[in-house]
Design a protein around this motif. Structure first.
Motif, short mmCIF file in Angstrom:
data_model
loop_
_atom_site.label_atom_id
_atom_site.label_comp_id
_atom_site.label_asym_id
_atom_site.label_seq_id
_atom_site.Cartn_x
_atom_site.Cartn_y
_atom_site.Cartn_z
N GLY A 88 1.01 -1.10 0.15
CA GLY A 88 -0.03 -0.06 0.03
C GLY A 88 0.75 1.18 -0.05
N ASP A 98 -8.78 2.16 3.23
CA ASP A 98 -8.60 2.17 1.69
C ASP A 98 -7.61 1.33 0.94
N ASP A 99 -7.16 1.36 -0.09
CA ASP A 99 -6.46 0.56 -0.81
C ASP A 99 -4.93 0.60 -0.31
N VAL A 129 -12.40 -4.14 -0.11
CA VAL A 129 -10.78 -3.56 0.22
C VAL A 129 -10.06 -4.80 0.14
N ASP A 130 -8.74 -4.59 -0.51
CA ASP A 130 -7.90 -5.80 -0.43
C ASP A 130 -6.92 -5.57 0.74
#
Length: 196
Positions: free
Chosen positions: A4, A57-58, A86-87
């Motif tokens: 990220g 968030d991502d 969301v990953d």
């Protein structure tokens, strides 16, 4: 890790693993940040379920999520994170002993408070491995489909002569080896080593 990308204070991009700590107790948030930041993790902290949903968030790789909070439960926040696709990996962290309901909860790990530094770090490292494993597994599945299509549609001699097909097969071999290695690391972390 998906890496990220967050922005550091000097404006440059930062590919450290980003951890979001969600807990209504300030001492827990501060402790977790103190445990993880010296190891190179980028740590964000929030004090409520609503703040967690605003912050996730991502760029977030791992969420350490308190299960019992006054505004929204960790279970509700987890459901919303999954609904948004969301990953990230999520560990529920709670003072409540687990019950059979955890079977149906879509979390990647479960920690019972109090959580000491070693347990926290081991959990985060395991979640990083899990993320890496998931990414490799997704790529491998995609490449295997492409290989299978080519094997059905092309003559074996055309496959043998194709540089692209050899590259595809080499990447599949690399990913299979990577997944075997990651599985061994999981087994080692969880104490499932070969007894002989």
């Amino acid at each position: 890790m998906q890496g990220g990308e967050t922005e550091s204070s000097d404006g440059s991009s930062d590919d450290r693993t980003t951890i979001l700590v969600v807990d209504d107790e300030e001492v827990v948030r501060e402790s977790f940040a103190l445990y993880l930041e010296p190891l190179g993790y980028a740590v964000r902290t929030v004090d409520s379920g609503e703040a967690a949903l605003a912050a996730v968030d991502d760029d977030v790789d791992v969420v350490l999520l308190d299960r019992r909070m006054p505004d929204r439960s960790g279970d509700e926040v987890l459901e919303e994170i999954r609904a948004r696709n969301v990953d990230c990996q999520v560990a529920l962290v709670t003072a409540v002993d687990p019950d059979f309901d955890i079977v149906t909860i879509d979390c990647d790990d479960y920690l019972v408070k109090p959580v000491d530094r070693d347990d926290l770090v081991e959990t985060v490292e395991r979640l990083e491995l899990l993320d890496e494993y998931d990414e490799a597994q997704r790529e491998l599945s995609t490449l295997r489909v492409k290989r299978n299509v080519l094997e059905v549609e092309k003559h074996p001699s055309a496959l043998e002569d194709s540089v692209e097909f050899r590259r595809l097969q080499n990447r599949i071999d690399e990913l299979e080896a990577q997944l075997d290695e990651l599985e061994s690391e999981f087994d080692e972390q969880l104490g499932y080593g070969d007894p002989t």
